[in-house]
Motif scaffolding. Structure first.
Motif, PDB file in Angstrom:
ATOM      1  N   LEU A 187       0.828  -1.205   0.000  1.00  0.00           N
ATOM      2  CA  LEU A 187       0.000   0.000   0.000  1.00  0.00           C
ATOM      3  C   LEU A 187       0.868   1.263   0.000  1.00  0.00           C
ATOM      4  CD1 LEU A 187      -2.770   1.343   0.158  1.00  0.00           C
ATOM      5  CD2 LEU A 187      -2.638   1.165   2.672  1.00  0.00           C
ATOM      6  N   VAL A 188       1.946   1.250   0.795  1.00  0.00           N
ATOM      7  CA  VAL A 188       2.854   2.403   0.843  1.00  0.00           C
ATOM      8  C   VAL A 188       3.525   2.602  -0.510  1.00  0.00           C
ATOM      9  CG1 VAL A 188       4.975   3.315   1.878  1.00  0.00           C
ATOM     10  CG2 VAL A 188       3.248   2.232   3.322  1.00  0.00           C
ATOM     11  N   TRP A 189       3.929   1.499  -1.148  1.00  0.00           N
ATOM     12  CA  TRP A 189       4.512   1.570  -2.490  1.00  0.00           C
ATOM     13  C   TRP A 189       3.525   2.215  -3.463  1.00  0.00           C
ATOM     14  CZ3 TRP A 189       9.059   1.155  -4.850  1.00  0.00           C
ATOM     15  CH2 TRP A 189      10.109   0.490  -4.210  1.00  0.00           C
ATOM     16  N   ILE A 190       2.290   1.762  -3.432  1.00  0.00           N
ATOM     17  CA  ILE A 190       1.272   2.265  -4.363  1.00  0.00           C
ATOM     18  C   ILE A 190       1.027   3.761  -4.136  1.00  0.00           C
ATOM     19  CG2 ILE A 190      -1.181   2.140  -4.997  1.00  0.00           C
ATOM     20  CD1 ILE A 190      -1.025  -0.884  -4.384  1.00  0.00           C
ATOM     21  N   ILE A 191       0.865   4.141  -2.856  1.00  0.00           N
ATOM     22  CA  ILE A 191       0.625   5.551  -2.542  1.00  0.00           C
ATOM     23  C   ILE A 191       1.798   6.415  -2.989  1.00  0.00           C
ATOM     24  CG2 ILE A 191       0.360   7.215  -0.659  1.00  0.00           C
ATOM     25  CD1 ILE A 191      -1.207   5.062   0.868  1.00  0.00           C
ATOM     26  N   THR A 192       3.021   5.945  -2.728  1.00  0.00           N
ATOM     27  CA  THR A 192       4.222   6.688  -3.123  1.00  0.00           C
ATOM     28  C   THR A 192       4.277   6.887  -4.631  1.00  0.00           C
ATOM     29  OG1 THR A 192       5.445   5.780  -1.231  1.00  0.00           O
ATOM     30  CG2 THR A 192       6.745   6.755  -3.024  1.00  0.00           C
ATOM     31  N   CYS A 193       4.037   5.813  -5.386  1.00  0.00           N
ATOM     32  CA  CYS A 193       4.074   5.889  -6.857  1.00  0.00           C
ATOM     33  C   CYS A 193       2.993   6.830  -7.384  1.00  0.00           C
ATOM     34  CB  CYS A 193       3.912   4.500  -7.469  1.00  0.00           C
ATOM     35  SG  CYS A 193       5.335   3.409  -7.180  1.00  0.00           S
ATOM     36  N   LEU A 194       1.803   6.790  -6.775  1.00  0.00           N
ATOM     37  CA  LEU A 194       0.712   7.666  -7.210  1.00  0.00           C
ATOM     38  C   LEU A 194       1.035   9.134  -6.925  1.00  0.00           C
ATOM     39  CD1 LEU A 194      -2.476   5.634  -6.147  1.00  0.00           C
ATOM     40  CD2 LEU A 194      -1.616   6.047  -8.466  1.00  0.00           C
ATOM     41  N   VAL A 195       1.647   9.407  -5.779  1.00  0.00           N
ATOM     42  CA  VAL A 195       2.030  10.790  -5.442  1.00  0.00           C
ATOM     43  C   VAL A 195       3.080  11.302  -6.424  1.00  0.00           C
ATOM     44  CG1 VAL A 195       3.197  12.240  -3.735  1.00  0.00           C
ATOM     45  CG2 VAL A 195       1.434  10.627  -3.003  1.00  0.00           C
ATOM     46  N   ILE A 196       4.081  10.476  -6.711  1.00  0.00           N
ATOM     47  CA  ILE A 196       5.131  10.875  -7.647  1.00  0.00           C
ATOM     48  C   ILE A 196       4.548  11.094  -9.040  1.00  0.00           C
ATOM     49  CG2 ILE A 196       7.211  10.067  -8.843  1.00  0.00           C
ATOM     50  CD1 ILE A 196       7.981   8.679  -6.178  1.00  0.00           C
ATOM     51  N   LEU A 197       3.674  10.181  -9.467  1.00  0.00           N
ATOM     52  CA  LEU A 197       3.015  10.338 -10.768  1.00  0.00           C
ATOM     53  C   LEU A 197       2.186  11.615 -10.798  1.00  0.00           C
ATOM     54  CD1 LEU A 197       2.245   9.235 -13.562  1.00  0.00           C
ATOM     55  CD2 LEU A 197       0.396   7.948 -12.449  1.00  0.00           C
ATOM     56  N   GLY A 198       1.470  11.882  -9.697  1.00  0.00           N
ATOM     57  CA  GLY A 198       0.649  13.086  -9.608  1.00  0.00           C
ATOM     58  C   GLY A 198       1.481  14.357  -9.726  1.00  0.00           C
ATOM     59  N   LEU A 199       2.676  14.353  -9.140  1.00  0.00           N
ATOM     60  CA  LEU A 199       3.553  15.524  -9.212  1.00  0.00           C
ATOM     61  C   LEU A 199       4.017  15.774 -10.646  1.00  0.00           C
ATOM     62  CD1 LEU A 199       5.662  15.013  -5.957  1.00  0.00           C
ATOM     63  CD2 LEU A 199       4.037  16.866  -6.403  1.00  0.00           C
ATOM     64  N   PHE A 200       4.320  14.691 -11.362  1.00  0.00           N
ATOM     65  CA  PHE A 200       4.737  14.841 -12.764  1.00  0.00           C
ATOM     66  C   PHE A 200       3.571  15.325 -13.634  1.00  0.00           C
ATOM     67  CE2 PHE A 200       8.416  12.029 -11.755  1.00  0.00           C
ATOM     68  CZ  PHE A 200       9.408  12.846 -12.279  1.00  0.00           C
ATOM     69  N   VAL A 201       2.365  14.805 -13.381  1.00  0.00           N
ATOM     70  CA  VAL A 201       1.184  15.246 -14.124  1.00  0.00           C
ATOM     71  C   VAL A 201       0.923  16.727 -13.859  1.00  0.00           C
ATOM     72  CG1 VAL A 201      -1.319  14.992 -14.359  1.00  0.00           C
ATOM     73  CG2 VAL A 201       0.126  12.955 -14.216  1.00  0.00           C
ATOM     74  N   PHE A 202       1.027  17.118 -12.585  1.00  0.00           N
ATOM     75  CA  PHE A 202       0.861  18.527 -12.228  1.00  0.00           C
ATOM     76  C   PHE A 202       1.896  19.386 -12.946  1.00  0.00           C
ATOM     77  CE2 PHE A 202       2.686  21.916  -9.583  1.00  0.00           C
ATOM     78  CZ  PHE A 202       1.594  22.788  -9.532  1.00  0.00           C
ATOM     79  N   ASP A 203       3.134  18.917 -12.965  1.00  0.00           N
ATOM     80  CA  ASP A 203       4.212  19.656 -13.611  1.00  0.00           C
ATOM     81  C   ASP A 203       3.907  19.878 -15.090  1.00  0.00           C
ATOM     82  OD1 ASP A 203       6.566  21.022 -13.404  1.00  0.00           O
ATOM     83  OD2 ASP A 203       7.863  19.283 -13.650  1.00  0.00           O
ATOM     84  N   PHE A 204       3.347  18.845 -15.734  1.00  0.00           N
ATOM     85  CA  PHE A 204       3.038  18.944 -17.167  1.00  0.00           C
ATOM     86  C   PHE A 204       1.944  19.975 -17.424  1.00  0.00           C
ATOM     87  CE2 PHE A 204       0.464  17.703 -20.847  1.00  0.00           C
ATOM     88  CZ  PHE A 204       1.426  17.753 -21.841  1.00  0.00           C
ATOM     89  N   PHE A 205       0.832  19.843 -16.715  1.00  0.00           N
ATOM     90  CA  PHE A 205      -0.307  20.729 -16.980  1.00  0.00           C
ATOM     91  C   PHE A 205      -0.068  22.149 -16.484  1.00  0.00           C
ATOM     92  CE2 PHE A 205      -2.490  16.644 -17.475  1.00  0.00           C
ATOM     93  CZ  PHE A 205      -3.244  16.900 -18.607  1.00  0.00           C
ATOM     94  N   ALA A 206       0.718  22.311 -15.420  1.00  0.00           N
ATOM     95  CA  ALA A 206       0.947  23.646 -14.863  1.00  0.00           C
ATOM     96  C   ALA A 206       2.034  24.423 -15.587  1.00  0.00           C
ATOM     97  CB  ALA A 206       1.296  23.528 -13.382  1.00  0.00           C
ATOM     98  N   HIS A 207       3.020  23.720 -16.167  1.00  0.00           N
ATOM     99  CA  HIS A 207       4.173  24.429 -16.714  1.00  0.00           C
ATOM    100  C   HIS A 207       4.545  24.061 -18.151  1.00  0.00           C
ATOM    101  CE1 HIS A 207       4.915  24.205 -12.237  1.00  0.00           C
ATOM    102  NE2 HIS A 207       4.883  25.504 -12.440  1.00  0.00           N
ATOM    103  N   VAL A 208       4.322  22.817 -18.544  1.00  0.00           N
ATOM    104  CA  VAL A 208       4.858  22.340 -19.815  1.00  0.00           C
ATOM    105  C   VAL A 208       3.835  22.361 -20.945  1.00  0.00           C
ATOM    106  CG1 VAL A 208       5.968  20.367 -20.962  1.00  0.00           C
ATOM    107  CG2 VAL A 208       6.535  20.924 -18.594  1.00  0.00           C
ATOM    108  N   ARG A 209       2.559  22.184 -20.611  1.00  0.00           N
ATOM    109  CA  ARG A 209       1.531  22.067 -21.642  1.00  0.00           C
ATOM    110  C   ARG A 209       1.524  23.279 -22.579  1.00  0.00           C
ATOM    111  NH1 ARG A 209      -4.927  20.893 -20.576  1.00  0.00           N
ATOM    112  NH2 ARG A 209      -5.401  20.133 -22.683  1.00  0.00           N
ATOM    113  N   THR A 210       1.651  24.470 -22.001  1.00  0.00           N
ATOM    114  CA  THR A 210       1.749  25.685 -22.811  1.00  0.00           C
ATOM    115  C   THR A 210       3.222  26.021 -23.004  1.00  0.00           C
ATOM    116  OG1 THR A 210      -0.323  26.513 -21.881  1.00  0.00           O
ATOM    117  CG2 THR A 210       1.108  28.099 -23.004  1.00  0.00           C
ATOM    118  N   PRO A 211       3.757  25.889 -24.227  1.00  0.00           N
ATOM    119  CA  PRO A 211       5.187  26.130 -24.453  1.00  0.00           C
ATOM    120  C   PRO A 211       5.603  27.545 -24.059  1.00  0.00           C
ATOM    121  CG  PRO A 211       4.182  25.073 -26.367  1.00  0.00           C
ATOM    122  CD  PRO A 211       3.058  25.485 -25.464  1.00  0.00           C
ATOM    123  N   HIS A 212       6.661  27.639 -23.264  1.00  0.00           N
ATOM    124  CA  HIS A 212       7.232  28.924 -22.906  1.00  0.00           C
ATOM    125  C   HIS A 212       8.611  28.702 -22.313  1.00  0.00           C
ATOM    126  CE1 HIS A 212       5.888  27.593 -18.936  1.00  0.00           C
ATOM    127  NE2 HIS A 212       6.677  28.518 -18.397  1.00  0.00           N
TER     128      HIS A 212
END
Length: 332
Positions: free
Chosen positions: A6-31
């Motif tokens: 369960l800890v492994w799953i939660i950790t992986c989901l948090v890390i994945l969530g941070l990368f998804v956030f990074d994409f939509f917040a900063h990378v999706r719009t080129p600048h």
């Protein structure tokens, strides 16, 4: 150290969530990110890594917390060295600055996936064969020597490697020399072709495999816990995109970084060999019996790693400042 699924799953989901956030917040719009933006988010991700280390300490104890921090600092230092190669790749393909974020983020995610595979394979090998530590140690010492020999010739070495990858890719994929925004694939005369952006991503992907060959044995020399190995790698890679833009100009001033990293890799290599001797089961070494050799503690490892990085960074900045002063024209 017991880590539940369960800890492994939660950790992986948090890390994945941070990368998804990074994409939509900063990378999706080129600048092209500003210095202030890069500095702020670099600090945020370093802060998250520190908070996670404190959580590890509070749950599993200071020993495992120390191993995590030693691994994180080592992986972060190796990641900074990797930025030199990223600069070369971006320059080779003349990637516009506003599109570099996308290439970096996708490349970092690819790196984490590949390192996850290496971590799983390494953990399985270590659990089954203790003599693997001999191989890891010898490989790190060899890498350290090679790093010193190649120091100052990184662009030449990387350029030759990249050209081979590019030629191989172009043999199997139709390509174009023109960019089409931040698209990886575009259409020319109704035919799908690969843009230079995708070629840059392919080169970074292959390069990430080589980076993993160095970084995974290095961190297994500091901790044998797969959970700590994975999270230290994940947090070291997280924020690497922002760090690329933040210290891009500073990289040229870190002239002694390769020497510092070679010392760290050699130190960890020796640590692994000592551990292998302590756990020895090979029949042709001491009759298969363990050898009573001193082992290097986590505290000493962390101290050496931080000390070497501080000394090489300060020495690099002093050297480049003095060189700049010497080259300043004197006006009469």
């Amino acid at each position: 150290m017991h880590v539940s699924p369960l800890v492994w799953i939660i950790t992986c989901l948090v890390i994945l969530g941070l990368f998804v956030f990074d994409f939509f917040a900063h990378v999706r719009t080129p600048h092209a990110p500003t210095f202030r933006e890069s500095a702020f988010w670099s600090a945020v991700y370093i802060g998250l890594a520190i908070v996670f280390g404190l959580i590890v300490m509070s749950i599993w104890g200071t020993t495992f917390g120390g191993e995590y921090f030693a691994g994180y600092v080592t992986e972060k230092a190796l990641s900074v060295d990797n930025l030199f190669v990223f600069v070369i790749i971006m320059s080779t393909f003349a990637v516009p600055r506003e599109y570099q974020q996308k290439v970096l983020l996708i490349g970092i995610v690819m790196a984490l996936v590949m390192r996850g595979i290496f971590i799983a394979v390494g953990a399985a090998a270590i659990n089954t064969y203790s003599w693997v530590f001999y191989l890891f140690g010898a490989f790190l010492i060899f890498t350290a020597v090679k790093l010193v020999k190649d120091s100052g010739h990184e662009a030449e070495v990387e350029g030759k490697r990249d050209s081979r990858i590019i030629r191989l890719t172009k043999r199997f994929l139709p390509t174009t020399e023109e960019y089409d925004g931040d698209k990886l694939v575009t259409k020319i005369d109704g035919k799908r072709v690969v843009t230079p952006l995708l070629l840059a991503l392919v080169v970074i992907g292959f390069t990430d495999v080589l980076f993993a060959l160095d970084s995974i044995p290095a961190i297994y020399g500091l901790t044998q816990e797969p959970y700590l190995v994975f999270t230290a790698n994940a947090f070291a890679l997280m924020g690497l995109r922002q760090l690329y833009f933040l210290i891009g100009g500073l990289l040229e001033r870190l002239v002694y970084l390769s020497y510092g990293l070679s010392i760290i890799l050699a130190f960890i290599g020796v640590k692994l060999v000592l551990h292998a001797l302590h756990e020895n089961t090979l029949p042709f070494i001491n009759g298969g019996e363990h050898i009573a050799v001193p082992e290097i503690s986590t505290v000493m490892s962390l101290s050496v790693i931080i000390g070497v990085l501080v000394v090489t960074t300060v020495a690099s900045l002093i050297k480049t400042r003095n060189d700049k002063s010497d080259n300043t024209p004197v006006h009469s």
